[in-house]
Scaffold this motif. Structure first.
Motif, PDB file in Angstrom:
ATOM      1  N   CYS A 130       0.839  -1.204   0.000  1.00 43.06           N
ATOM      2  CA  CYS A 130       0.000   0.000   0.000  1.00 43.06           C
ATOM      3  C   CYS A 130       0.874   1.255   0.000  1.00 43.06           C
ATOM      4  O   CYS A 130       0.658   2.174  -0.797  1.00 43.06           O
ATOM      5  N   LEU A 131       1.882   1.292   0.853  1.00 42.88           N
ATOM      6  CA  LEU A 131       2.767   2.455   0.951  1.00 42.88           C
ATOM      7  C   LEU A 131       3.625   2.637  -0.293  1.00 42.88           C
ATOM      8  O   LEU A 131       3.897   3.756  -0.709  1.00 42.88           O
ATOM      9  N   SER A 132       4.055   1.553  -0.883  1.00 46.16           N
ATOM     10  CA  SER A 132       4.930   1.628  -2.061  1.00 46.16           C
ATOM     11  C   SER A 132       4.230   2.262  -3.251  1.00 46.16           C
ATOM     12  O   SER A 132       4.868   2.918  -4.069  1.00 46.16           O
ATOM     13  N   THR A 133       2.930   2.072  -3.347  1.00 40.13           N
ATOM     14  CA  THR A 133       2.196   2.669  -4.468  1.00 40.13           C
ATOM     15  C   THR A 133       1.916   4.152  -4.244  1.00 40.13           C
ATOM     16  O   THR A 133       1.624   4.871  -5.187  1.00 40.13           O
ATOM     17  N   ALA A 134       2.011   4.611  -2.983  1.00 35.55           N
ATOM     18  CA  ALA A 134       1.682   6.007  -2.665  1.00 35.55           C
ATOM     19  C   ALA A 134       2.790   6.970  -3.055  1.00 35.55           C
ATOM     20  O   ALA A 134       2.524   8.114  -3.380  1.00 35.55           O
ATOM     21  N   GLY A 135       4.035   6.534  -3.004  1.00 31.54           N
ATOM     22  CA  GLY A 135       5.141   7.424  -3.336  1.00 31.54           C
ATOM     23  C   GLY A 135       6.421   7.002  -2.666  1.00 31.54           C
ATOM     24  O   GLY A 135       6.446   6.109  -1.833  1.00 31.54           O
ATOM     25  N   PRO A 136       7.504   7.680  -3.017  1.00 27.47           N
ATOM     26  CA  PRO A 136       8.838   7.255  -2.578  1.00 27.47           C
ATOM     27  C   PRO A 136       9.387   7.964  -1.339  1.00 27.47           C
ATOM     28  O   PRO A 136      10.563   7.800  -1.022  1.00 27.47           O
ATOM     29  N   HIS A 137       8.599   8.730  -0.627  1.00 29.24           N
ATOM     30  CA  HIS A 137       9.161   9.608   0.390  1.00 29.24           C
ATOM     31  C   HIS A 137       9.399   8.964   1.751  1.00 29.24           C
ATOM     32  O   HIS A 137      10.342   9.334   2.444  1.00 29.24           O
ATOM     33  N   ALA A 138       8.568   8.034   2.160  1.00 26.66           N
ATOM     34  CA  ALA A 138       8.738   7.394   3.475  1.00 26.66           C
ATOM     35  C   ALA A 138       9.764   6.270   3.367  1.00 26.66           C
ATOM     36  O   ALA A 138       9.835   5.564   2.368  1.00 26.66           O
ATOM     37  N   VAL A 139      10.560   6.115   4.421  1.00 26.22           N
ATOM     38  CA  VAL A 139      11.498   5.002   4.514  1.00 26.22           C
ATOM     39  C   VAL A 139      10.741   3.846   5.146  1.00 26.22           C
ATOM     40  O   VAL A 139      10.130   3.994   6.205  1.00 26.22           O
ATOM     41  N   LEU A 140      10.761   2.668   4.486  1.00 25.65           N
ATOM     42  CA  LEU A 140      10.013   1.511   4.955  1.00 25.65           C
ATOM     43  C   LEU A 140      10.951   0.434   5.452  1.00 25.65           C
ATOM     44  O   LEU A 140      11.848   0.009   4.717  1.00 25.65           O
ATOM     45  N   LEU A 141      10.755  -0.008   6.685  1.00 28.11           N
ATOM     46  CA  LEU A 141      11.564  -1.081   7.259  1.00 28.11           C
ATOM     47  C   LEU A 141      10.652  -2.229   7.630  1.00 28.11           C
ATOM     48  O   LEU A 141       9.658  -2.038   8.359  1.00 28.11           O
ATOM     49  N   ALA A 142      10.975  -3.426   7.165  1.00 30.65           N
ATOM     50  CA  ALA A 142      10.136  -4.603   7.366  1.00 30.65           C
ATOM     51  C   ALA A 142      10.094  -5.030   8.821  1.00 30.65           C
ATOM     52  O   ALA A 142      10.936  -4.647   9.636  1.00 30.65           O
ATOM     53  N   GLN A 143       9.109  -5.872   9.124  1.00 31.15           N
ATOM     54  CA  GLN A 143       9.039  -6.464  10.449  1.00 31.15           C
ATOM     55  C   GLN A 143      10.249  -7.358  10.633  1.00 31.15           C
ATOM     56  O   GLN A 143      10.697  -8.005   9.702  1.00 31.15           O
TER      57      GLN A 143
END
Length: 128
Positions: free
Chosen positions: A114-127
């Motif tokens: 969901c977040l990946s389709t919204a845009g590139p600005h947030a840094v995402l770290l997996a569980q």
């Protein structure tokens, strides 16, 4: 002639030097400043769908206006709405513009998609 107050992103009046710093002038050496950071950690819980976007936007708008780093811990939350992901990406973009960042931690596969389709600005770290 009027004097305007100029506040930097750390809340310091740079014209008057409320913390005894010199007024910034071109060509004049200024003392090195050790900037203060404000880090906010938010731990939403539950399923975030379309109906929750307004509350999420209000919270992230407030934090992105004053925090340096926002950590969004999604361990107990699931993003179900592309609108919620867009709100997160917009807040991350605002923080980026001021030299900060938004980090999403403990992101499950569905929320990551969901977040990946919204845009590139947030840094995402997996569980982890």
């Amino acid at each position: 002639m009027s004097t305007a107050t100029v506040i930097d992103r750390h809340g310091v009046d740079v014209r008057r030097g409320v913390d005894d710093r010199a007024v910034a002038r071109p060509g004049v050496d200024q003392p090195a400043v050790d900037p203060a950071w404000i880090t906010a950690t938010v731990r939403p819980a539950g399923r975030f769908g379309r109906g929750d976007v307004g509350r999420l936007r209000a919270l992230l708008d407030a934090l992105s206006a004053c925090a340096s780093i926002v950590v969004l811990d999604l361990q107990a939350a699931r993003l179900l709405s592309p609108r919620a992901a867009t709100v997160i990406d917009e807040a991350a973009h605002r923080l980026e513009e001021h030299g900060g960042c938004l980090v999403c931690i403990n992101v499950d596969a569905d929320s990551r998609a969901c977040l990946s389709t919204a845009g590139p600005h947030a840094v995402l770290l997996a569980q982890g």
